[in-house]
Design an enzyme around this catalytic site. Sequence first.
Site: not given
Ligand code: OAD
Ligand code: ZN
Length: 241
Positions: A103, A120, A131, A189-190
């Site tokens: 996050n 991230h 720069c 996390t997904s």
């Molecule tokens: P995702 O949006 O891919 O996944 C969110 C996950 O949280 C899903 O599996 C949902 O089921 C779960 N979820 C939603 N609400 C919840 C709750 N209240 N309690 C528990 N789980 C819940 O997010 P990330 O896995 O973090 O990268 O995504 C990974 C990366 O993809 C991010 O850091 C970002 C994105 O593109 C960059 O910006 C490089």
């Molecule tokens: Zn600069």
Amino acid sequence: MERDKLEKVREVLKGAKYLVVLAGAGLSQESGIPTFRGADGLWKQFRPEELATFDAFRKNPDLVWEWYCWRRSIIARAEPNPGHYAIVEMEKRFEQFFLITQNVDGLHRRAGNKKFVEIHGCIWESRCLNCHNVIEDHEIDHRKIPPCRKCGGRLRPNVVWFGEAIPDMSLRKSIYSAQNCDVMIVVGTSGYVQPAASLPFHAKQNNAFVIDVNVEATPVSEIADVFLQGKAGEILPAIVG
Ligand code: OAD
Ligand code: ZN
């Protein structure tokens, strides 16, 4: 059934020495911050994969900047939730503790965690393309991308986009902790975005006990020793409670 699983997790944590937490966007969902995947993950008609790339920024910097300003404006109003505070409590209880977060919202710092890495990046920072100077940047209504104060070059959000590498030191610390912990809690996390998604597998291969906390099953819950299905803001406090 769920109660049995929770008891099991609490028992495992009692005997553990080194705890690692891997957090994703689902942890901040209850703070009102949209996740990336899922129904609320869209902004206008775009998917994160179409906006969070250097190519998108090169082609249409104003659009990408506007998306980041929109996300900043939501995050600026958000507060850490009970899930974040439960992770602070975990840091207090374990001498060996490390939090790896995907996050960029800065809510872990605000909640009080100290031993963490934002793999991230951070949405409250901008970096000069010319720069490489990094500045703290809390502006939320940039109509135009402001120039670098040092050299006048173009700024970009100091986050890791698709196709970009996680800074070496952050990645090394994350892999090291995943390989050496005896318990890993994966939350919200997904499990689709690499290399973060492989960290629970590193932990598992090194015989750590892996716990997945998510509202729905993911590739991580399949390999986890225990899958606690539900909201992070309810389950994490129950684990430490
Ligand atoms: P995702 O949006 O891919 O996944 C969110 C996950 O949280 C899903 O599996 C949902 O089921 C779960 N979820 C939603 N609400 C919840 C709750 N209240 N309690 C528990 N789980 C819940 O997010 P990330 O896995 O973090 O990268 O995504 C990974 C990366 O993809 C991010 O850091 C970002 C994105 O593109 C960059 O910006 C490089
Ligand atoms: Zn600069």
